[in-house]
Design an enzyme around this catalytic site. Structure first.
Site, mmCIF file in Angstrom:
data_model
loop_
_atom_site.group_PDB
_atom_site.id
_atom_site.type_symbol
_atom_site.label_atom_id
_atom_site.label_comp_id
_atom_site.label_asym_id
_atom_site.label_seq_id
_atom_site.Cartn_x
_atom_site.Cartn_y
_atom_site.Cartn_z
ATOM 1 N N ASN A 22 0.855 -1.190 0.000
ATOM 2 C CA ASN A 22 0.000 0.000 0.000
ATOM 3 C C ASN A 22 0.889 1.238 0.000
ATOM 4 O OD1 ASN A 22 -1.472 2.334 1.373
ATOM 5 N ND2 ASN A 22 -3.150 0.920 1.013
ATOM 6 N N SER A 45 -4.972 -0.325 -3.206
ATOM 7 C CA SER A 45 -5.523 0.991 -2.941
ATOM 8 C C SER A 45 -6.699 0.781 -1.997
ATOM 9 C CB SER A 45 -5.982 1.643 -4.246
ATOM 10 O OG SER A 45 -6.302 2.992 -4.011
ATOM 11 N N GLU A 46 -6.698 1.470 -0.835
ATOM 12 C CA GLU A 46 -7.621 1.099 0.237
ATOM 13 C C GLU A 46 -9.079 1.426 -0.059
ATOM 14 O OE1 GLU A 46 -5.080 3.241 0.605
ATOM 15 O OE2 GLU A 46 -5.651 4.983 1.823
ATOM 16 N N ASN A 47 -9.340 2.146 -1.154
ATOM 17 C CA ASN A 47 -10.751 2.344 -1.529
ATOM 18 C C ASN A 47 -11.325 1.126 -2.233
ATOM 19 O OD1 ASN A 47 -8.930 3.177 -3.619
ATOM 20 N ND2 ASN A 47 -10.670 4.004 -4.737
ATOM 21 N N SER A 87 -11.409 -4.355 2.247
ATOM 22 C CA SER A 87 -10.115 -3.707 2.040
ATOM 23 C C SER A 87 -9.345 -3.590 3.349
ATOM 24 C CB SER A 87 -10.343 -2.317 1.435
ATOM 25 O OG SER A 87 -9.118 -1.671 1.227
#
Lengths: 219, 231
Positions: A22, A45-47, A87
């Protein structure tokens, strides 16, 4: 002194084959440009995306495909999409091997402050607190000193914390440093033409120098 | 078969009143319920508590609610792209509760899944931990965090059928599935509403059990915050 691109380039040398990574906003995002082509890694990508591809061509822009910095991106053949709970389940569950993020301050115990300056508008921590609480390896990319010349490597952080005892390594424009198990910044490498004395004078926290400190190597 | 279709966004939000708690899907401006937002703007309701990862931009998304003074409190992880938001916050017109993004997602998930609270490591040793129970498991410290619920959840999907089964597209999925389950009444707006039998049951992301109302949005602007292209 290293440029932002050189900091990113040096951090890219820490990346290992097969890692899920990340990257935070700013210098960390640049790391993607320098990961050696022979390494197979997956960017998270944390979304809600694993397998972040390059920015799209003008004709490929898709408003339903963005990264956590809200930039338009593309997918790769091995990409996978998921919701925000999933996520952060993979982040908290320790499945993301490496987190690279920026910081305002790091303490000699590995505490990090990067989300809030008292008296200024607070934007929020986003996913940073979740990431630093759980990633196996956390590398901070930042300038060694603030714009007004104050050291950002401190005995204890003065700003509100994002996480405690979590940072493993710091790459600045002057040096590569590791957090010692009992506290302190172990000086591992110097930026080209930067002396140990200069790094020492610009590190407010305890600096540990073990023997000869090599210069960083760039290919 | 149960038909959850309503005619329009206006019909879908007709019983949303002053003072309710709304969950609103989306990350940035991606996957936000644009048509429900437009319908609520016409209603001029006030004192809303809104659970949403972000707060929109000045002239789009939740930013439009802020401009009309409709919001009492925001529960979010990141609210950085909005000048009106900053003004209202500094003037004390708006309350804000900032929550780590993963904790926010899991609190919403827990709300819909019948889990009253859970332990998470995010925020240990920070101001987020103030006033919360801390417990050690296997040598590591965790915070007790409670589930979030809402009177209404407003979610946006790519495709949906009349039974409320939903399929999302790309990173527009984000918080929408968990919010769908955490709303007492969940309103789904979709780009394409299809008859039952049209969607492959193997590919449904959110089952219709969580959805009370569904409609096809009239139009989607899908504004982009950071258009970045390669040459």
């Amino acid at each position: 002194m290293l440029t932002k691109e050189q900091i990113a380039k040096r951090i890219a040398q820490e990346v290992e084959n097969g890692q899920y990574i990340n990257l935070g906003i700013g210098i960390p995002t640049l790391v993607a440009n320098y990961i050696p082509a022979h390494l197979e890694v997956v960017l998270q990508s944390e979304n809600g995306l694993l397998g972040v591809g390059p920015f799209p061509k003008e004709t490929e822009v898709d408003p339903d495909l963005i990264n956590a910095g809200k930039q338009t991106i593309t997918m790769l053949p091995d990409s996978a999409i998921f919701d925000s709970a999933q996520s952060f389940a993979m982040i908290r569950g320790g499945h993301v091997h490496l987190t690279i993020l920026g910081a305002m301050e790091v303490s000699e115990k590995g505490d990090i402050a990067n989300w809030k300056i008292p008296g200024k508008m607070v934007k929020g921590m986003g996913g940073a607190m979740d990431l630093v609480a759980s990633a196996k390896n956390i590398i901070v990319a930042m300038q060694h000193c603030s714009k007004d010349g104050q050291s950002k490597l401190l005995p204890t952080c003065s700003l509100p914390l994002t996480g405690i005892r979590c940072v493993k390594k710091i790459v600045t424009d002057l040096a590569v440093l590791e957090i010692a198990p009992n506290g302190g910044f172990i000086l591992k490498e110097r930026a080209p033409q930067v002396s140990v004395a200069e790094i020492k004078s610009k590190t407010a926290g305890k600096l540990i120098v073990l023997g000869e400190v090599p210069e960083m190597q760039f290919n | 078969m149960i038909d959850k279709t309503v005619k329009s966004a206006e019909d879908a939000v007709a019983d949303i009143q002053d003072g309710v708690t709304l969950m609103m899907g989306g990350f940035g401006l991606s996957g936000i319920p644009e048509n429900c937002i437009a319908a609520l703007l016409k209603k001029q309701i006030r004192n809303l508590t809104i659970v949403s990862n972000n707060a929109g931009v000045d002239d789009f998304g939740i930013g439009l609610f802020l401009k009309q003074g409709m919001v009492k409190k925001m529960i979010s992880s990141y609210v950085g792209e909005n000048e009106e938001f900053e003004r209202q916050l500094l003037q004390g017109e708006l309350e804000v509760e900032l929550i780590p993004q993963g904790t926010l997602a899991e609190r919403i998930r827990a709300g819909g899944a019948g889990i009253p609270a859970f332990f998470t490591p995010a925020g240990v040793g920070t101001e987020v931990a103030e006033g919360k129970e801390i417990r050690e498991f296997n040598g590591k410290l965790y915070l007790l965090e409670h589930a979030l619920h809402a009177d209404f959840a407003l979610v946006k999907a790519w495709k949906g059928d009349t039974a409320g089964n939903l399929i999302f597209k790309g990173t527009a999925r984000n918080f929408n599935p968990m919010m769908a389950a955490a709303g007492k009444i969940t309103i789904a707006e979709v780009e394409e509403l299809v008859p039952v039998g049209s969607l492959d049951p193997n590919l449904i992301h959110t089952p219709g059990i969580y959805i009370q109302r569904i409609f096809q949005g009239d139009r989607y602007e899908k504004r982009i915050e950071q258009r970045t292209v390669s040459v």
